[in-house]
Design a protein around this motif. Structure first.
Motif, short mmCIF file in Angstrom:
data_model
loop_
_atom_site.label_atom_id
_atom_site.label_comp_id
_atom_site.label_asym_id
_atom_site.label_seq_id
_atom_site.Cartn_x
_atom_site.Cartn_y
_atom_site.Cartn_z
N ARG A 1 47.14 80.58 21.21
CA ARG A 1 46.13 79.58 20.86
C ARG A 1 45.20 80.19 19.82
O ARG A 1 44.84 81.36 19.90
CB ARG A 1 45.36 79.14 22.10
CG ARG A 1 46.26 78.38 23.07
CD ARG A 1 45.50 77.88 24.26
NE ARG A 1 45.14 79.00 25.14
CZ ARG A 1 44.35 78.89 26.20
NH1 ARG A 1 43.82 77.74 26.52
NH2 ARG A 1 44.09 79.94 26.95
N ARG A 2 44.82 79.38 18.86
CA ARG A 2 44.00 79.84 17.73
C ARG A 2 42.54 79.43 17.92
O ARG A 2 42.24 78.25 17.94
CB ARG A 2 44.53 79.28 16.43
CG ARG A 2 45.93 79.74 16.14
CD ARG A 2 46.49 79.04 14.94
NE ARG A 2 47.91 78.87 15.16
CZ ARG A 2 48.66 77.94 14.63
NH1 ARG A 2 48.14 77.06 13.82
NH2 ARG A 2 49.94 77.86 14.90
N CYS B 1 45.06 84.02 23.30
CA CYS B 1 44.25 83.52 22.19
C CYS B 1 44.16 84.55 21.07
O CYS B 1 44.02 85.74 21.33
CB CYS B 1 42.84 83.19 22.66
SG CYS B 1 42.77 81.81 23.81
N ARG C 1 44.75 73.71 11.96
CA ARG C 1 45.68 74.43 12.84
C ARG C 1 44.99 75.06 14.06
O ARG C 1 45.64 75.67 14.89
CB ARG C 1 46.41 75.49 12.04
CG ARG C 1 47.42 74.88 11.09
CD ARG C 1 47.75 75.78 9.92
NE ARG C 1 48.71 75.12 9.04
CZ ARG C 1 48.40 74.19 8.15
NH1 ARG C 1 47.16 73.79 7.99
NH2 ARG C 1 49.33 73.63 7.39
N ASP D 1 42.93 75.55 17.63
CA ASP D 1 42.89 74.95 18.96
C ASP D 1 41.44 74.82 19.44
O ASP D 1 41.17 74.06 20.37
CB ASP D 1 43.70 75.79 19.94
CG ASP D 1 45.18 75.77 19.58
OD1 ASP D 1 45.76 74.68 19.59
OD2 ASP D 1 45.73 76.84 19.26
N LEU D 2 40.53 75.57 18.84
CA LEU D 2 39.12 75.51 19.16
C LEU D 2 38.36 76.03 17.94
O LEU D 2 38.78 77.03 17.34
CB LEU D 2 38.79 76.38 20.38
CG LEU D 2 37.33 76.42 20.84
CD1 LEU D 2 36.87 75.04 21.31
CD2 LEU D 2 37.14 77.44 21.95
N ALA E 1 40.90 69.75 16.99
CA ALA E 1 40.40 70.77 17.92
C ALA E 1 39.00 70.43 18.41
O ALA E 1 38.18 69.91 17.65
CB ALA E 1 40.37 72.13 17.23
N LEU F 1 38.98 77.06 27.14
CA LEU F 1 40.29 77.69 27.03
C LEU F 1 40.90 78.08 28.38
O LEU F 1 42.05 78.48 28.44
CB LEU F 1 40.18 78.94 26.14
CG LEU F 1 39.81 78.65 24.68
CD1 LEU F 1 39.38 79.92 23.99
CD2 LEU F 1 40.96 77.97 23.96
#
Length: 143
Positions: free
Chosen positions: A7-8, A35, A71, A73-74, A104, A141
């Motif tokens: 996860r990015r 992450c 791109r 995720d948070l 995101a 997360l």
């Protein structure tokens, strides 16, 4: 065998990158293992400060913001990252649109230096806001 994707977590900042660097120092030791902590600065000084603070990867400039926001995720950063001409003009309208339009979740830190006051936020020291942002990120997360 399919490789599990990490996860990015994306930290955005401008100016000297101080807020982003502090966020990265708070996040790096507490993020889940799957992450990857990335940073994007509106300028090279901000990017370098965040990389020195412990971001795994970094990039600079408008295209980097647009590409990585799509791109992520948070996304975390000062509230100015979603405002056209925010952070003293360092955030272009295209950057603000990319960040605010990204799917995101976003964790934004209030900052009166942008001239934006959010009703409902308490008047706190920056380090308290950053600690709360890190706590929200970990909660977001966590499974």
């Amino acid at each position: 065998m399919k490789k599990q994707q990490s996860r990015r977590v994306l930290v955005l900042d401008g100016q000297g990158g101080g807020m982003g660097a502090q966020l990265i120092r708070l996040l790096a030791p507490v993020l889940p293992q799957d992450c990857v902590l990335r940073c994007v600065g509106t300028n090279v000084l901000a990017t370098n400060a965040m990389l020195k603070a412990g971001a795994a990867q970094g990039a600079t400039g408008e295209n980097a913001v647009i590409y990585n926001a799509a791109r992520a995720d948070l996304i975390l950063g000062p509230i100015g990252i979603i405002l056209a001409n925010g952070i003293m003009g360092e955030v272009s309208p295209a950057m603000a649109s990319a960040v605010s339009g990204a799917e995101a979740p976003k964790i934004l830190i209030p900052s009166s230096t942008c001239g934006i006051f959010v009703a409902g936020t308490e008047d706190r020291r920056l380090d308290e806001y950053l600690q709360r942002a890190a706590e929200l990120a970990v909660r977001e997360l966590s499974p």
